[in-house]
Scaffold this motif. Structure first.
Motif, PDB file in Angstrom:
ATOM      1  N   VAL A  74      19.697  19.587  33.843  1.00  0.00           N
ATOM      2  CA  VAL A  74      20.750  18.487  33.219  1.00  0.00           C
ATOM      3  C   VAL A  74      20.867  19.039  31.949  1.00  0.00           C
ATOM      4  O   VAL A  74      20.382  19.948  31.434  1.00  0.00           O
ATOM      5  CB  VAL A  74      20.041  16.876  33.163  1.00  0.00           C
ATOM      6  CG1 VAL A  74      19.527  16.678  34.408  1.00  0.00           C
ATOM      7  CG2 VAL A  74      18.735  17.147  32.274  1.00  0.00           C
ATOM      8  N   THR A  75      22.068  18.618  31.605  1.00  0.00           N
ATOM      9  CA  THR A  75      22.665  18.826  29.913  1.00  0.00           C
ATOM     10  C   THR A  75      22.577  17.403  29.166  1.00  0.00           C
ATOM     11  O   THR A  75      22.500  16.566  30.039  1.00  0.00           O
ATOM     12  CB  THR A  75      23.938  19.498  30.116  1.00  0.00           C
ATOM     13  OG1 THR A  75      24.808  18.405  30.486  1.00  0.00           O
ATOM     14  CG2 THR A  75      24.141  20.588  31.018  1.00  0.00           C
ATOM     15  N   TYR A  76      22.245  17.642  27.977  1.00  0.00           N
ATOM     16  CA  TYR A  76      22.055  16.526  27.276  1.00  0.00           C
ATOM     17  C   TYR A  76      22.390  16.519  25.803  1.00  0.00           C
ATOM     18  O   TYR A  76      22.380  17.868  25.313  1.00  0.00           O
ATOM     19  CB  TYR A  76      20.809  15.704  27.224  1.00  0.00           C
ATOM     20  CG  TYR A  76      19.586  16.501  26.754  1.00  0.00           C
ATOM     21  CD1 TYR A  76      19.023  16.126  25.391  1.00  0.00           C
ATOM     22  CD2 TYR A  76      18.849  17.621  27.345  1.00  0.00           C
ATOM     23  CE1 TYR A  76      18.007  17.041  25.011  1.00  0.00           C
ATOM     24  CE2 TYR A  76      18.062  18.010  26.975  1.00  0.00           C
ATOM     25  CZ  TYR A  76      17.660  17.933  25.637  1.00  0.00           C
ATOM     26  OH  TYR A  76      16.533  18.639  25.074  1.00  0.00           O
ATOM     27  N   ASP A  77      23.016  15.842  25.320  1.00  0.00           N
ATOM     28  CA  ASP A  77      23.169  15.493  23.695  1.00  0.00           C
ATOM     29  C   ASP A  77      22.846  14.486  22.919  1.00  0.00           C
ATOM     30  O   ASP A  77      23.361  13.451  22.760  1.00  0.00           O
ATOM     31  CB  ASP A  77      24.758  15.403  23.519  1.00  0.00           C
ATOM     32  CG  ASP A  77      25.235  15.885  22.237  1.00  0.00           C
ATOM     33  OD1 ASP A  77      24.364  16.104  21.377  1.00  0.00           O
ATOM     34  OD2 ASP A  77      26.644  15.760  21.747  1.00  0.00           O
ATOM     35  N   ASP A  78      21.439  14.545  22.734  1.00  0.00           N
ATOM     36  CA  ASP A  78      20.544  13.256  22.523  1.00  0.00           C
ATOM     37  C   ASP A  78      19.149  14.192  21.948  1.00  0.00           C
ATOM     38  O   ASP A  78      18.837  15.029  22.316  1.00  0.00           O
ATOM     39  CB  ASP A  78      20.217  12.263  23.595  1.00  0.00           C
ATOM     40  CG  ASP A  78      19.736  10.875  22.976  1.00  0.00           C
ATOM     41  OD1 ASP A  78      19.565  10.793  21.652  1.00  0.00           O
ATOM     42  OD2 ASP A  78      19.580  10.081  23.625  1.00  0.00           O
TER      43      ASP A  78
END
Length: 157
Positions: free
Chosen positions: A68-72
C-alpha cells in the motif's frame, strides 16, 4: 487473531535487504503489508507508483504480502490497516538509535502497536537505498542489490 505487520518505509528503492526482512517476517506474522510512506524530509528518486509495482511483482507468489502507499503517520496507518505490529530491519547501531526513537513515538500515537526489529542478514547489511540511488544516478548497474531490474525504470526529476 491474525498477526498483521506493517513494514513501513520510503523504499526508494526497495532493496534485497528489504526483501529479506519481509520474507523472514513471514515466519512471525500471518500477513505483512509493505507500506510505502511519504517522507516529508525526502524527495523521491523513483516514482511511488513504479516502486509499488516493483514490490508487488517481487512478492506476487506470496498472497500474504500486500503493498500500500500512504501519506499519514505510520502509527495511524497501522491502526487503519488493523496491524498490531511494525516490522523494521536494523543494519547497525545507527539504525537502532533512529528506529528506537520512532518506535517510541509510534507507541505514543497508537498504544496497541509493537515494533519488531529484525537484524539484517550480514551479506545484505552494506546495502542502503541511499547508496543505490547514488550509484544509479551516476550510471552504475545496481541490479545485484535489488530483487527486480531497474533498467526500464525512469526516475522522477
Amino acid at each position: 487473531m491474525k498477526r498483521i505487520a506493517l513494514f513501513p518505509g520510503s523504499f526508494d528503492p526497495f532493496t534485497k535487504g528489504h526483501e529479506d526482512i519481509v520474507l523472514r517476517g513471514l515466519h512471525l506474522f500471518d500477513e505483512i503489508i509493505v507500506g510505502i510512506g511519504h517522507n516529508t524530509a525526502k524527495k523521491r528518486y523513483f516514482p511511488v507508483e513504479v516502486m509499488q509495482r516493483m514490490i508487488e511483482e517481487t512478492f506476487e507468489k506470496y498472497p500474504q504480502i500486500q503493498t500500500v502507499t500512504y501519506d499519514d503517520l505510520t502509527a495511524n496507518m497501522a491502526r487503519q490497516l488493523g496491524a498490531r505490529f511494525l516490522l523494521r530491519g536494523l543494519r547497525n547501531t545507527t539504525d537502532f538509535e533512529y528506529e528506537n526513537s520512532i518506535s517510541q513515538v509510534n507507541r505514543h500515537v497508537y498504544s496497541d502497536v509493537e515494533t519488531v526489529f529484525l537484524i539484517t542478514s550480514p551479506h545484505l547489511a552494506p546495502i542502503s537505498s541511499t547508496i543505490i540511488r547514488e550509484l544509479h544516478k551516476y550510471g552504475h548497474n545496481v541490479d545485484e542489490f535489488l530483487p527486480y531490474k531497474l533498467s526500464e525504470l525512469t526516475i522522477s526529476a
